[in-house]
Design a protein around this motif. Structure first.
Motif, PDB file in Angstrom:
ATOM      1  N   VAL A   1       0.849  -1.196   0.000  1.00  0.00           N
ATOM      2  CA  VAL A   1       0.000   0.000   0.000  1.00  0.00           C
ATOM      3  C   VAL A   1       0.885   1.247   0.000  1.00  0.00           C
ATOM      4  O   VAL A   1       1.790   1.376   0.827  1.00  0.00           O
ATOM      5  CB  VAL A   1      -0.924   0.033   1.239  1.00  0.00           C
ATOM      6  CG1 VAL A   1      -1.874   1.232   1.158  1.00  0.00           C
ATOM      7  CG2 VAL A   1      -1.705  -1.270   1.360  1.00  0.00           C
ATOM      8  N   LEU A   2       0.597   2.155  -0.912  1.00  0.00           N
ATOM      9  CA  LEU A   2       1.329   3.422  -0.991  1.00  0.00           C
ATOM     10  C   LEU A   2       0.421   4.548  -0.526  1.00  0.00           C
ATOM     11  O   LEU A   2      -0.652   4.775  -1.089  1.00  0.00           O
ATOM     12  CB  LEU A   2       1.778   3.698  -2.430  1.00  0.00           C
ATOM     13  CG  LEU A   2       2.507   5.034  -2.655  1.00  0.00           C
ATOM     14  CD1 LEU A   2       3.870   5.018  -1.969  1.00  0.00           C
ATOM     15  CD2 LEU A   2       2.666   5.322  -4.148  1.00  0.00           C
ATOM     16  N   PHE A   3       0.857   5.269   0.522  1.00  0.00           N
ATOM     17  CA  PHE A   3       0.094   6.436   0.962  1.00  0.00           C
ATOM     18  C   PHE A   3       0.642   7.680   0.280  1.00  0.00           C
ATOM     19  O   PHE A   3       1.839   7.968   0.341  1.00  0.00           O
ATOM     20  CB  PHE A   3       0.177   6.623   2.482  1.00  0.00           C
ATOM     21  CG  PHE A   3      -0.538   7.861   2.954  1.00  0.00           C
ATOM     22  CD1 PHE A   3      -1.917   7.843   3.122  1.00  0.00           C
ATOM     23  CD2 PHE A   3       0.153   9.045   3.179  1.00  0.00           C
ATOM     24  CE1 PHE A   3      -2.595   8.990   3.536  1.00  0.00           C
ATOM     25  CE2 PHE A   3      -0.514  10.193   3.591  1.00  0.00           C
ATOM     26  CZ  PHE A   3      -1.899  10.174   3.766  1.00  0.00           C
ATOM     27  N   ILE A   4      -0.263   8.409  -0.380  1.00  0.00           N
ATOM     28  CA  ILE A   4       0.100   9.660  -1.055  1.00  0.00           C
ATOM     29  C   ILE A   4      -0.627  10.813  -0.385  1.00  0.00           C
ATOM     30  O   ILE A   4      -1.855  10.792  -0.273  1.00  0.00           O
ATOM     31  CB  ILE A   4      -0.273   9.619  -2.553  1.00  0.00           C
ATOM     32  CG1 ILE A   4       0.455   8.471  -3.261  1.00  0.00           C
ATOM     33  CG2 ILE A   4       0.066  10.951  -3.221  1.00  0.00           C
ATOM     34  CD1 ILE A   4       0.061   8.331  -4.736  1.00  0.00           C
ATOM     35  N   TYR A   5       0.148  11.800   0.067  1.00  0.00           N
ATOM     36  CA  TYR A   5      -0.461  13.022   0.574  1.00  0.00           C
ATOM     37  C   TYR A   5      -0.490  14.026  -0.571  1.00  0.00           C
ATOM     38  O   TYR A   5       0.545  14.318  -1.192  1.00  0.00           O
ATOM     39  CB  TYR A   5       0.334  13.617   1.741  1.00  0.00           C
ATOM     40  CG  TYR A   5      -0.226  14.969   2.148  1.00  0.00           C
ATOM     41  CD1 TYR A   5      -1.321  15.043   2.991  1.00  0.00           C
ATOM     42  CD2 TYR A   5       0.308  16.145   1.621  1.00  0.00           C
ATOM     43  CE1 TYR A   5      -1.875  16.271   3.322  1.00  0.00           C
ATOM     44  CE2 TYR A   5      -0.239  17.374   1.960  1.00  0.00           C
ATOM     45  CZ  TYR A   5      -1.331  17.429   2.809  1.00  0.00           C
ATOM     46  OH  TYR A   5      -1.899  18.628   3.123  1.00  0.00           O
ATOM     47  N   ALA A   6      -1.683  14.532  -0.873  1.00  0.00           N
ATOM     48  CA  ALA A   6      -1.834  15.462  -1.993  1.00  0.00           C
ATOM     49  C   ALA A   6      -2.551  16.722  -1.548  1.00  0.00           C
ATOM     50  O   ALA A   6      -3.526  16.674  -0.787  1.00  0.00           O
ATOM     51  CB  ALA A   6      -2.618  14.796  -3.131  1.00  0.00           C
ATOM     52  N   ARG A   7      -2.057  17.837  -2.027  1.00  0.00           N
ATOM     53  CA  ARG A   7      -2.764  19.102  -1.913  1.00  0.00           C
ATOM     54  C   ARG A   7      -2.622  19.796  -3.265  1.00  0.00           C
ATOM     55  O   ARG A   7      -1.875  20.751  -3.438  1.00  0.00           O
ATOM     56  CB  ARG A   7      -2.202  19.966  -0.786  1.00  0.00           C
ATOM     57  CG  ARG A   7      -3.071  21.189  -0.483  1.00  0.00           C
ATOM     58  CD  ARG A   7      -2.595  21.886   0.785  1.00  0.00           C
ATOM     59  NE  ARG A   7      -3.468  23.012   1.117  1.00  0.00           N
ATOM     60  CZ  ARG A   7      -3.212  24.282   0.802  1.00  0.00           C
ATOM     61  NH1 ARG A   7      -2.110  24.580   0.136  1.00  0.00           N
ATOM     62  NH2 ARG A   7      -4.044  25.238   1.138  1.00  0.00           N
ATOM     63  N   GLY A   8      -3.335  19.230  -4.234  1.00  0.00           N
ATOM     64  CA  GLY A   8      -3.164  19.660  -5.608  1.00  0.00           C
ATOM     65  C   GLY A   8      -2.020  18.906  -6.253  1.00  0.00           C
ATOM     66  O   GLY A   8      -1.210  18.261  -5.579  1.00  0.00           O
ATOM     67  N   ALA A   9      -1.930  18.976  -7.575  1.00  0.00           N
ATOM     68  CA  ALA A   9      -0.936  18.201  -8.326  1.00  0.00           C
ATOM     69  C   ALA A   9       0.495  18.646  -8.059  1.00  0.00           C
ATOM     70  O   ALA A   9       1.439  17.896  -8.324  1.00  0.00           O
ATOM     71  CB  ALA A   9      -1.238  18.301  -9.817  1.00  0.00           C
TER      72      ALA A   9
END
Length: 296
Positions: free
Chosen positions: A176-184
């Motif tokens: 499992v890969l956790f990605i934190y995103a706040r826009g691209a």
């Protein structure tokens, strides 16, 4: 273990200090009065205070305090790293609860120098974090020992139920890969020694990034290395990319097994990584998404 105070700031946004709705109450020594004017500067501690029936004594909270919905009626004070001290003091707090890692913020020292009792609470990325924190709160609030015992027993019951569900899938640990995103333009992935890695492991998965700790910017190379079977994100983070269609525009994402098999998981940020009273439920829900045979 690396926690996400800065990321939660970006996730929640900044908020100006709201005016106090109540007049000052008489100061009281910790643990000697049933009534306090409490400020909580942690979403996890805020949820815990409501669970322990102290929600009606909250006079101010930080921007990470989003649950339960009743907290929306409590004045917001911004993020712990950018507090308006004068505005906070105008609330006449008698107790301020804050996560241990934030205790050295200059604003908190100013509050302590002004005579406000500031209580740091150590947080752990474990299912029983709320029970451990409750014992700290009990040193400053009139919480019946039986209530603490019952509360702890309830959390232990949730832990046992999760363990029983995971036992049926022993040996199966999807990547499992956790990605934190706040826009691209603001994309980071979780390495080891993070609360994201902890919840993934508690849910019976394997954190896909093992070559570094903490959070680092997302790169196509990292995606190739990770080869995740699942991608995990905050609901708000996925929304900031305009959903799965926007996620597909991130270089390398569409080549991952997770995207190709439409195994993108989005969950509320505080619920997923707050390690509060609902931590075992959050881990169980994530486990249900990772293992088809586990019911939520």
């Amino acid at each position: 273990m690396k926690f996400l105070p800065i990321l939660f700031l970006l996730f929640a946004g900044l908020s100006a200090c709201s005016p106090a709705a109540e007049s000052a109450a008489a100061d009281s020594e910790p643990g000697t009065s049933d009534t306090h004017r409490i400020v909580s500067l942690s979403g996890t501690l805020t949820e815990l205070l409501y669970d322990l029936d102290f929600g009606d004594q909250l006079v101010g909270v930080d921007v990470t305090s989003t649950y339960p919905s009743a907290v929306n009626d409590v004045p917001k004070l911004g993020h712990v790293s950018q507090l308006n001290v004068e505005g906070l003091l105008a609330l006449h707090p008698t107790l301020v609860f804050v996560a241990e890692e934030a205790k050295d913020k200059p604003a908190l020292k100013t509050l302590a120098d002004a005579g406000v009792t500031v209580v740091p609470v150590t947080m752990y990325p474990t299912l029983d974090n709320a029970a451990r924190a409750a014992t700290v709160l009990a040193r400053h609030l009139s919480i019946d020992e039986q209530k603490i015992a019952e509360y702890t027993a309830g959390i232990e019951k949730d832990k046992r139920e999760l363990e029983e569900k995971l036992a049926a899938n022993e040996g199966e640990r999807p990547r499992v890969l956790f990605i934190y995103a706040r826009g691209a333009r603001q994309l980071m992935v979780a390495g080891t020694d993070t609360e994201a890695a902890a919840i993934i492991e508690l849910a019976g998965g394997e954190n896909a990034i093992q070559s570094f700790s903490d959070f680092k910017p997302l790169t196509p190379e990292a995606l190739v290395e990770a080869a995740p079977e699942f991608i995990l994100m905050f609901t708000s983070g996925l929304a900031s990319l305009d959903g799965k269609a926007g996620l597909a525009n991130i270089p390398g994402i569409s080549q991952t097994p997770a995207f190709q098999h439409d195994q993108i998981i989005a969950m509320d940020g505080h619920y997923l990584l707050g390690f509060g009273p609902r931590a075992a439920q959050a881990a169980g829900e994530l486990a249900g998404k990772l293992h088809n045979r586990i019911s939520k």
